[in-house]
Structures are given as C-alpha cells and as structure tokens.
Motif scaffolding. Sequence first.
Motif, short mmCIF file in Angstrom:
data_model
loop_
_atom_site.label_atom_id
_atom_site.label_comp_id
_atom_site.label_asym_id
_atom_site.label_seq_id
_atom_site.Cartn_x
_atom_site.Cartn_y
_atom_site.Cartn_z
N ALA A 153 0.65 -1.57 -0.15
CA ALA A 153 0.19 0.11 -0.15
C ALA A 153 0.64 1.18 -0.07
O ALA A 153 1.58 1.75 0.72
N ILE A 154 0.05 2.14 -0.39
CA ILE A 154 1.37 3.91 -0.38
C ILE A 154 -0.01 4.71 -0.25
O ILE A 154 -0.82 5.02 -0.23
N ASN A 155 0.35 5.49 1.82
CA ASN A 155 0.17 6.28 2.05
C ASN A 155 -1.44 5.36 2.47
O ASN A 155 -2.66 6.37 2.09
N GLY A 156 -1.49 4.55 2.85
CA GLY A 156 -2.79 4.07 2.56
C GLY A 156 -3.86 3.38 2.06
O GLY A 156 -4.83 2.75 1.90
N GLU A 157 -2.97 3.25 0.24
CA GLU A 157 -3.34 3.24 -0.43
C GLU A 157 -3.37 1.98 -1.31
O GLU A 157 -2.25 1.60 -2.02
N ARG A 158 -4.68 0.64 -0.69
CA ARG A 158 -4.09 -0.67 -1.33
C ARG A 158 -3.42 -0.59 -2.72
O ARG A 158 -4.52 -0.35 -3.43
N LEU A 159 -3.11 -1.44 -2.77
CA LEU A 159 -2.35 -1.75 -4.40
C LEU A 159 -2.96 -2.86 -4.70
O LEU A 159 -2.60 -4.07 -4.21
N VAL A 160 -3.32 -3.68 -6.25
CA VAL A 160 -3.27 -5.01 -6.50
C VAL A 160 -2.73 -4.87 -8.05
O VAL A 160 -2.72 -3.73 -8.42
N ALA A 161 -3.55 -5.88 -8.82
CA ALA A 161 -2.80 -6.13 -10.13
C ALA A 161 -3.51 -5.63 -10.87
O ALA A 161 -2.69 -4.87 -11.33
N THR A 162 -4.54 -4.82 -10.83
CA THR A 162 -4.65 -3.62 -11.65
C THR A 162 -4.58 -1.53 -11.54
O THR A 162 -4.44 -0.93 -12.11
N GLU A 189 -2.07 1.11 -10.83
CA GLU A 189 -0.39 1.74 -11.67
C GLU A 189 -0.57 3.19 -10.49
O GLU A 189 -0.99 3.43 -9.94
N VAL A 190 0.93 3.01 -11.09
CA VAL A 190 1.60 4.17 -10.08
C VAL A 190 1.90 5.16 -11.42
O VAL A 190 2.91 4.75 -11.85
N ARG A 191 1.24 6.30 -11.49
CA ARG A 191 2.35 7.38 -12.88
C ARG A 191 2.21 8.99 -12.16
O ARG A 191 1.20 9.26 -11.38
N CYS A 192 3.20 9.38 -13.06
CA CYS A 192 2.96 10.97 -12.63
C CYS A 192 1.68 11.78 -13.04
O CYS A 192 1.29 11.11 -13.52
N THR A 221 2.77 15.59 -8.12
CA THR A 221 1.87 14.73 -7.17
C THR A 221 1.78 13.09 -8.47
O THR A 221 2.38 13.26 -9.35
N ILE A 222 2.28 12.19 -7.51
CA ILE A 222 1.44 11.05 -8.28
C ILE A 222 -0.14 9.91 -8.22
O ILE A 222 -0.47 10.48 -6.82
N LEU A 223 -0.28 9.85 -9.50
CA LEU A 223 -1.84 9.28 -9.27
C LEU A 223 -1.91 7.60 -8.48
O LEU A 223 -1.11 7.05 -9.91
N VAL A 224 -2.68 7.06 -7.56
CA VAL A 224 -3.11 5.70 -7.81
C VAL A 224 -4.32 5.12 -7.78
O VAL A 224 -4.71 6.05 -7.56
N ASN A 225 -4.37 4.13 -8.48
CA ASN A 225 -5.52 3.46 -8.25
C ASN A 225 -6.72 4.51 -9.60
O ASN A 225 -7.71 4.41 -8.81
N LYS A 226 -5.62 4.93 -10.42
CA LYS A 226 -6.94 6.39 -11.17
C LYS A 226 -7.66 7.69 -10.76
O LYS A 226 -7.90 7.93 -11.54
N THR A 227 -7.76 7.53 -9.14
CA THR A 227 -8.08 8.26 -8.41
C THR A 227 -7.52 9.32 -6.97
O THR A 227 -7.69 10.43 -7.30
#
Length: 233
Positions: A142-151, A153-156, A160-166
């Motif tokens: 997880a990043i900053n409490g945001e769970r990461l799964v197979a789908t 993404e982490v992008r610029c 900031t960075i965008l995680v899980n599209k939102t």
Amino acid sequence: MRTLHLSLLLVGLTLGLIVAVQMRLAQEIARTVPIQRINTLMAEVQAARKERDQLQSEVNRLQQELDAVTNQEGLKELKTELNSYRIEAGLVAVTGPGVEVTLNDSTLIPKPGQNPNLYVLHDEDILRVLNELKAAGAEVLAINGERLVATSEVRCAGPTILVNKTKRLAAPFVITAIGNPDTMINALNMRGGVVDTLRQFWGIQVSIKKLPEVTIPAYKGSRRFEYAHPVRE
C-alpha cells in the motif's frame, strides 16, 4: 418634511436599483458555461458516489451470504482457498509482519546548472522501490494507505503521483508491505540498490522500519472489468 420624504424615496430607489443589478449579475454568472460545467461535474460526482455506495452495499450483502454458505460443514477447505483469493484481489483488509518505507524529497540544494527535478521523487522512483519489495516477497502493498492490486498503477501527475486512477498522493510517500521483514529490508539496503542510489546520488530521504504487525486496508477502487471475460471451456 417634503425634503425628508424625497430623500427617503431616493434612498429606497437607489437600494432597489442596487439589489436588482446584483440579482441580474448573479443570474448572468449562473448561466455562464464554466458554472454550468461545474454544476454538471458535481452532479456526475454525486451520481458516481451513489452508485459506488450501492455497489458496496451489494458486495457486503453477497459477502454475508457467501460467509454463511462457506461456514457449513465440509466447506472449510473451500473457504480457506476463497480467503486466499480475496486477499490477493484486495477485497479484505489484512495484517501481518512487514516494513514501512518512508520516502521524501531531497534536502540538498542543486548545484548551479543542475536540474532541480533530479532531487524530488518521481513515479519511477516509487515503482523501483515497489518492485524491489515484490522481488523480496512482499505479499501485500500500500502507498499512503492506498491498497495496491494487480490493476493498480503508479504514474506521474504534476507534483504528485496518481494511484488507482483517482488517488493523488504527495510526498512524503509511506509504503507499507506485509512479508518477511528481514528479507525485504536486506533487499532494500543492498549496496548499489534502489535505496542506496536514491540516497547517495540525489539525497532522497529514505526511512525503513521493521514492524511486528502491519495493517493494510481493503482496495476501494473500481473492480469492474469491461473487456476481460472468463474463457469458456
């Protein structure tokens, strides 16, 4: 007395004119395209939130039914396997031993002519740390409490960075990982590895803590697949 009446009349007319002009301006502003666009977007966001809440309620209901079924005698093995899939899909919160890695921008002052962007964290830096943790056996991240799964993404996304599209996240970035703490820490601290490079070359601040218990929440993003379907046997 007549002069007083006239003065009061003029004041009343002036105030009425000011109020009328203000109301007219407010109506004109409300009819402008940007305001209408904002109202439309707000309505769409509210509708999306309502749909999300309805879907979550349906998920909770189905989960209760599923738990009731799998608690029946003879289905314990199936429930164990199902829980494993639920963890892998990010459907449930999990806990276990692990590490916490905190990353922050450099405190060094760039030398004349150097690009200051070299001294701030980018999505590629986060991805390198995540990949190192995965290679070291991290089971859940997880990043900053945001769970990461197979789908995920982490992008610029600008600064900031965008995680899980939102989810827009800004430094410092706190990565939590569940797995063998010693193995993950050794992998991160490897000479010439990702952490060593970030520290030595760019002065990026990296803190690694071993934790006896890490709790990572369930994935809260969309799970809808529009194009992928199971293969029919």
